[in-house]
Motif scaffolding. Structure first.
Motif, mmCIF file in Angstrom:
data_model
loop_
_atom_site.group_PDB
_atom_site.id
_atom_site.type_symbol
_atom_site.label_atom_id
_atom_site.label_comp_id
_atom_site.label_asym_id
_atom_site.label_seq_id
_atom_site.Cartn_x
_atom_site.Cartn_y
_atom_site.Cartn_z
ATOM 1 N N LEU A 28 21.561 4.706 6.206
ATOM 2 C CA LEU A 28 21.802 5.030 7.616
ATOM 3 C C LEU A 28 23.110 4.441 8.139
ATOM 4 O O LEU A 28 23.431 4.587 9.318
ATOM 5 N N GLY A 29 23.848 3.745 7.278
ATOM 6 C CA GLY A 29 25.155 3.235 7.690
ATOM 7 C C GLY A 29 25.198 1.743 7.998
ATOM 8 O O GLY A 29 26.245 1.220 8.362
ATOM 9 N N PHE A 30 24.074 1.050 7.856
ATOM 10 C CA PHE A 30 24.092 -0.402 8.082
ATOM 11 C C PHE A 30 24.514 -1.080 6.771
ATOM 12 O O PHE A 30 23.692 -1.654 6.051
ATOM 13 N N ASP A 31 25.825 -1.002 6.500
ATOM 14 C CA ASP A 31 26.340 -1.409 5.184
ATOM 15 C C ASP A 31 26.276 -2.907 4.944
ATOM 16 O O ASP A 31 26.243 -3.354 3.809
ATOM 17 N N ASN A 32 26.330 -3.712 6.017
ATOM 18 C CA ASN A 32 26.376 -5.158 5.804
ATOM 19 C C ASN A 32 24.997 -5.840 5.755
ATOM 20 O O ASN A 32 24.910 -7.054 5.835
ATOM 21 N N VAL A 33 23.950 -5.039 5.576
ATOM 22 C CA VAL A 33 22.625 -5.620 5.363
ATOM 23 C C VAL A 33 22.503 -5.963 3.888
ATOM 24 O O VAL A 33 22.684 -5.106 3.029
ATOM 25 N N VAL B 54 25.290 -9.079 15.512
ATOM 26 C CA VAL B 54 24.062 -9.067 14.714
ATOM 27 C C VAL B 54 22.877 -8.659 15.596
ATOM 28 O O VAL B 54 22.032 -7.857 15.192
ATOM 29 N N MET B 55 22.826 -9.203 16.832
ATOM 30 C CA MET B 55 21.748 -8.835 17.761
ATOM 31 C C MET B 55 21.754 -7.329 18.015
ATOM 32 O O MET B 55 20.717 -6.668 17.957
ATOM 33 N N GLU B 56 22.939 -6.808 18.280
ATOM 34 C CA GLU B 56 23.089 -5.385 18.595
ATOM 35 C C GLU B 56 22.637 -4.532 17.401
ATOM 36 O O GLU B 56 21.897 -3.558 17.552
ATOM 37 N N MET B 57 23.082 -4.963 16.198
ATOM 38 C CA MET B 57 22.741 -4.240 14.971
ATOM 39 C C MET B 57 21.231 -4.276 14.741
ATOM 40 O O MET B 57 20.616 -3.267 14.381
ATOM 41 N N ALA B 58 20.631 -5.456 14.943
ATOM 42 C CA ALA B 58 19.191 -5.611 14.704
ATOM 43 C C ALA B 58 18.406 -4.716 15.656
ATOM 44 O O ALA B 58 17.434 -4.065 15.253
ATOM 45 N N ALA B 62 15.949 -1.699 14.603
ATOM 46 C CA ALA B 62 14.559 -1.635 15.064
ATOM 47 C C ALA B 62 14.285 -0.278 15.705
ATOM 48 O O ALA B 62 13.279 0.364 15.425
ATOM 49 N N HIS B 63 15.245 0.188 16.556
ATOM 50 C CA HIS B 63 15.086 1.483 17.218
ATOM 51 C C HIS B 63 15.056 2.617 16.202
ATOM 52 O O HIS B 63 14.321 3.585 16.362
ATOM 53 N N THR B 64 15.874 2.486 15.146
ATOM 54 C CA THR B 64 16.038 3.595 14.202
ATOM 55 C C THR B 64 14.885 3.707 13.224
ATOM 56 O O THR B 64 14.294 4.772 13.079
ATOM 57 N N ILE B 65 14.580 2.611 12.511
ATOM 58 C CA ILE B 65 13.509 2.767 11.520
ATOM 59 C C ILE B 65 12.447 1.669 11.503
ATOM 60 O O ILE B 65 11.369 1.882 10.975
#
Lengths: 79, 79
Positions: A28-33, B54-58, B62-65
């Protein structure tokens, strides 16, 4: 009294659910996970006000049915 | 940076897993357990040192999957 029991796979135990989520996030594009580990949380409402007794009971419950201690660790938190 | 995302069913949403666990605990003799709610926890290792990012990404993950916002709430904690 409310108590929270967190159950997590032990370090080193393969976590297929976490791996699948990590892969999906990358897709989904979250490459830095880098790594994802999945766990379970149980919130229990216990009719008992003695903290020591609730702790003991929660540990017994985790040992009995909430956690598989061969592959999982657990943590009890009084809320 | 490590981040933890807790996903729980919203208040009022029926939790069959929690109900089953509560019933099993009562059967095993844990009579003073009143309510059990079950949830999921995800620990993510993210290659990013900016807390806000990181907060924004998390939250986006959460919203996505990770969470179904129709029936679930989530909480992000930076570890």
């Amino acid at each position: 009294m409310k108590v929270r029991i967190d159950v997590m796979l032990k370090e080193g135990v393969l976590d297929p659910q976490g791996k699948a989520i990590g892969h999906a996030l990358k897709t989904l594009g979250f490459d830095n996970v880098e790594e994802v580990r999945a766990g379970k949380t149980f919130f229990l409402d216990v009719q008992e006000s003695d903290v020591a007794k609730v702790m003991e009971m929660a540990e017994e419950m985790a040992h009995t049915i909430l956690a598989n201690l061969v592959i999982e660790d657990f943590k009890v938190t009084i809320l």
